[in-house]
Design a protein around this motif. Structure first.
Motif, mmCIF file in Angstrom:
data_model
loop_
_atom_site.group_PDB
_atom_site.id
_atom_site.type_symbol
_atom_site.label_atom_id
_atom_site.label_comp_id
_atom_site.label_asym_id
_atom_site.label_seq_id
_atom_site.Cartn_x
_atom_site.Cartn_y
_atom_site.Cartn_z
ATOM 1 N N PRO A 18 -22.794 -6.876 -32.330
ATOM 2 C CA PRO A 18 -21.972 -5.670 -32.228
ATOM 3 C C PRO A 18 -22.065 -5.049 -30.839
ATOM 4 C CG PRO A 18 -23.821 -5.353 -33.747
ATOM 5 C CD PRO A 18 -23.873 -6.758 -33.260
ATOM 6 N N SER A 19 -20.929 -4.582 -30.328
ATOM 7 C CA SER A 19 -20.925 -4.000 -28.991
ATOM 8 C C SER A 19 -21.744 -2.723 -28.934
ATOM 9 C CB SER A 19 -19.504 -3.734 -28.522
ATOM 10 O OG SER A 19 -18.875 -2.813 -29.375
ATOM 11 N N ARG A 20 -21.943 -2.062 -30.078
ATOM 12 C CA ARG A 20 -22.715 -0.832 -30.065
ATOM 13 C C ARG A 20 -24.210 -1.083 -29.916
ATOM 14 N NH1 ARG A 20 -24.598 -0.221 -35.422
ATOM 15 N NH2 ARG A 20 -23.412 -1.522 -36.830
ATOM 16 N N LEU A 21 -24.624 -2.364 -29.970
ATOM 17 C CA LEU A 21 -26.039 -2.686 -29.827
ATOM 18 C C LEU A 21 -26.597 -2.155 -28.517
ATOM 19 C CD1 LEU A 21 -28.452 -4.225 -31.036
ATOM 20 C CD2 LEU A 21 -27.694 -6.211 -29.756
ATOM 21 N N PHE A 22 -25.866 -2.312 -27.428
ATOM 22 C CA PHE A 22 -26.307 -1.808 -26.134
ATOM 23 C C PHE A 22 -25.451 -0.635 -25.676
ATOM 24 C CE2 PHE A 22 -27.861 -6.225 -25.841
ATOM 25 C CZ PHE A 22 -29.193 -5.932 -25.669
ATOM 26 N N GLY A 23 -24.632 -0.115 -26.546
ATOM 27 C CA GLY A 23 -23.743 0.986 -26.184
ATOM 28 C C GLY A 23 -24.494 2.297 -26.048
ATOM 29 N N SER A 27 -28.507 7.887 -26.042
ATOM 30 C CA SER A 27 -29.849 7.411 -25.766
ATOM 31 C C SER A 27 -30.305 7.830 -24.372
ATOM 32 C CB SER A 27 -29.895 5.894 -25.900
ATOM 33 O OG SER A 27 -29.080 5.306 -24.917
ATOM 34 N N ASP A 28 -31.543 7.514 -24.080
ATOM 35 C CA ASP A 28 -32.152 7.889 -22.816
ATOM 36 C C ASP A 28 -32.085 6.768 -21.786
ATOM 37 O OD1 ASP A 28 -33.811 6.154 -24.109
ATOM 38 O OD2 ASP A 28 -35.621 7.350 -23.896
ATOM 39 N N TYR A 29 -31.319 5.728 -22.052
ATOM 40 C CA TYR A 29 -31.246 4.603 -21.116
ATOM 41 C C TYR A 29 -29.812 4.133 -20.915
ATOM 42 C CZ TYR A 29 -30.564 1.486 -25.088
ATOM 43 O OH TYR A 29 -30.066 0.867 -26.198
ATOM 44 N N GLU A 30 -29.640 3.388 -19.820
ATOM 45 C CA GLU A 30 -28.360 2.753 -19.524
ATOM 46 C C GLU A 30 -28.656 1.328 -19.094
ATOM 47 O OE1 GLU A 30 -24.387 3.377 -16.756
ATOM 48 O OE2 GLU A 30 -26.182 4.515 -16.311
ATOM 49 N N LEU A 31 -27.908 0.374 -19.616
ATOM 50 C CA LEU A 31 -28.098 -1.031 -19.298
ATOM 51 C C LEU A 31 -26.753 -1.622 -18.924
ATOM 52 C CD1 LEU A 31 -29.826 -3.629 -19.263
ATOM 53 C CD2 LEU A 31 -29.341 -3.851 -21.699
ATOM 54 N N TYR A 32 -26.700 -2.248 -17.740
ATOM 55 C CA TYR A 32 -25.458 -2.881 -17.304
ATOM 56 C C TYR A 32 -25.787 -4.082 -16.433
ATOM 57 C CZ TYR A 32 -26.358 0.022 -13.156
ATOM 58 O OH TYR A 32 -26.940 0.621 -12.064
ATOM 59 N N PHE A 38 -29.321 -7.797 -14.346
ATOM 60 C CA PHE A 38 -29.266 -6.669 -15.256
ATOM 61 C C PHE A 38 -29.929 -5.488 -14.565
ATOM 62 C CE2 PHE A 38 -29.523 -10.341 -18.125
ATOM 63 C CZ PHE A 38 -28.357 -10.151 -18.841
ATOM 64 N N VAL A 39 -29.394 -4.304 -14.790
ATOM 65 C CA VAL A 39 -29.998 -3.074 -14.273
ATOM 66 C C VAL A 39 -30.215 -2.158 -15.472
ATOM 67 C CG1 VAL A 39 -29.770 -1.112 -12.719
ATOM 68 C CG2 VAL A 39 -28.804 -3.333 -12.064
ATOM 69 N N LEU A 40 -31.459 -1.788 -15.678
ATOM 70 C CA LEU A 40 -31.824 -0.905 -16.769
ATOM 71 C C LEU A 40 -32.387 0.375 -16.170
ATOM 72 C CD1 LEU A 40 -32.485 -0.336 -19.800
ATOM 73 C CD2 LEU A 40 -34.696 -1.435 -19.377
ATOM 74 N N THR A 41 -31.785 1.513 -16.491
ATOM 75 C CA THR A 41 -32.324 2.795 -16.046
ATOM 76 C C THR A 41 -32.702 3.587 -17.284
ATOM 77 O OG1 THR A 41 -30.126 3.813 -15.943
ATOM 78 C CG2 THR A 41 -30.984 2.875 -13.898
ATOM 79 N N ILE A 42 -33.885 4.199 -17.228
ATOM 80 C CA ILE A 42 -34.400 4.965 -18.356
ATOM 81 C C ILE A 42 -34.827 6.334 -17.851
ATOM 82 C CG2 ILE A 42 -36.086 5.050 -20.225
ATOM 83 C CD1 ILE A 42 -36.488 2.026 -19.840
ATOM 84 N N ASP A 43 -34.346 7.382 -18.507
ATOM 85 C CA ASP A 43 -34.800 8.736 -18.190
ATOM 86 C C ASP A 43 -36.173 8.932 -18.820
ATOM 87 O OD1 ASP A 43 -32.442 9.369 -16.854
ATOM 88 O OD2 ASP A 43 -31.469 10.072 -18.685
ATOM 89 N N TYR A 78 -44.002 7.117 -24.876
ATOM 90 C CA TYR A 78 -42.696 6.475 -24.856
ATOM 91 C C TYR A 78 -42.931 4.998 -25.094
ATOM 92 C CZ TYR A 78 -38.099 4.910 -23.331
ATOM 93 O OH TYR A 78 -36.844 4.342 -23.295
ATOM 94 N N HIS A 79 -42.135 4.397 -25.974
ATOM 95 C CA HIS A 79 -42.234 2.957 -26.186
ATOM 96 C C HIS A 79 -40.880 2.430 -26.633
ATOM 97 C CE1 HIS A 79 -43.400 -0.826 -28.347
ATOM 98 N NE2 HIS A 79 -43.866 -0.993 -27.129
ATOM 99 N N ARG A 80 -40.416 1.421 -25.937
ATOM 100 C CA ARG A 80 -39.145 0.812 -26.294
ATOM 101 C C ARG A 80 -39.162 -0.644 -25.849
ATOM 102 N NH1 ARG A 80 -33.844 4.043 -25.977
ATOM 103 N NH2 ARG A 80 -34.967 5.051 -27.627
ATOM 104 N N ARG A 81 -38.475 -1.486 -26.632
ATOM 105 C CA ARG A 81 -38.349 -2.915 -26.304
ATOM 106 C C ARG A 81 -36.875 -3.225 -26.106
ATOM 107 N NH1 ARG A 81 -42.541 -6.380 -28.252
ATOM 108 N NH2 ARG A 81 -40.983 -7.838 -28.974
#
Length: 123
Positions: A18-23, A27-32, A38-43, A78-81
Motif C-alpha cells: 500500500p502506498s500509505r505504508l511510507f506516506g 508522522s515525525d519522519y519523511e522518506l524519499y 534514500f533520504v530519511l529525515t526524522i524530527d 524514541y525507537h523506530r524501524r
C-alpha cells in the motif's frame, strides 16, 4: 473528513504494497528517493548526538534514542524501524543530526544481475 491519499514515489511504483505504508500520516519522519539514494529525515528534538543509536541489519534501519532529564526526573525515548524495498550500499550510509533533525542517507547498491534468462523448450 476526506482521507488524504498520497501518490507513491518512483521507488514504490510496481511494488505490491500500500502506498500509505511510507506516506505522511502526521508522522515525525519523511522518506524519499533522491539521486539513487534514500533520504530519511526524522524530527527528534531534545536529544544529543551521543544519545542516538543507528543500526543497519539486512534491509532494516533501526533508530533508537534515550534522553534522561535528571532535574525533572523524566526520560524521553524514541525507537523506530524502517524497512527498505531495495538493496542499500550499507558501507556508504551516512547520518547527520542538526537542530533536532536526524538525516540519514542510504545509497542504492549497484546490482549487476537484472534477472536471468530462462531457456524455452518446445517446437
Amino acid at each position: 473528513m476526506v482521507p488524504r491519499v498520497n501518490a507513491p514515489s518512483t521507488w514504490m511504483q510496481g511494488l505490491e504494497m500500500p502506498s500509505r505504508l511510507f506516506g505522511d500520516s502526521g508522522s515525525d519522519y519523511e522518506l524519499y528517493e533522491e539521486d539513487d539514494e534514500f533520504v530519511l529525515t526524522i524530527d527528534m528534538p531534545g536529544f544529543e548526538t551521543d544519545e542516538i543509536e543507528l543500526a543497519w541489519d539486512d534491509g532494516v534501519l533501526n533508530v533508537a534514542a534515550e534522553h534522561v532529564d535528571d532535574e525533572r526526573g523524566r526520560k524521553k525515548t524514541y525507537h523506530r524501524r524502517f524497512r527498505f524495498p531495495k538493496v542499500v550500499d550499507d558501507e556508504s550510509i551516512t547520518a547527520e543530526y542538526t537542530n533536532g533533525v536526524l538525516e540519514v542517507r542510504l545509497p542504492s547498491a549497484e546490482t549487476t544481475a537484472r534477472g536471468k534468462t530462462i531457456p524455452l523448450e518446445g517446437e
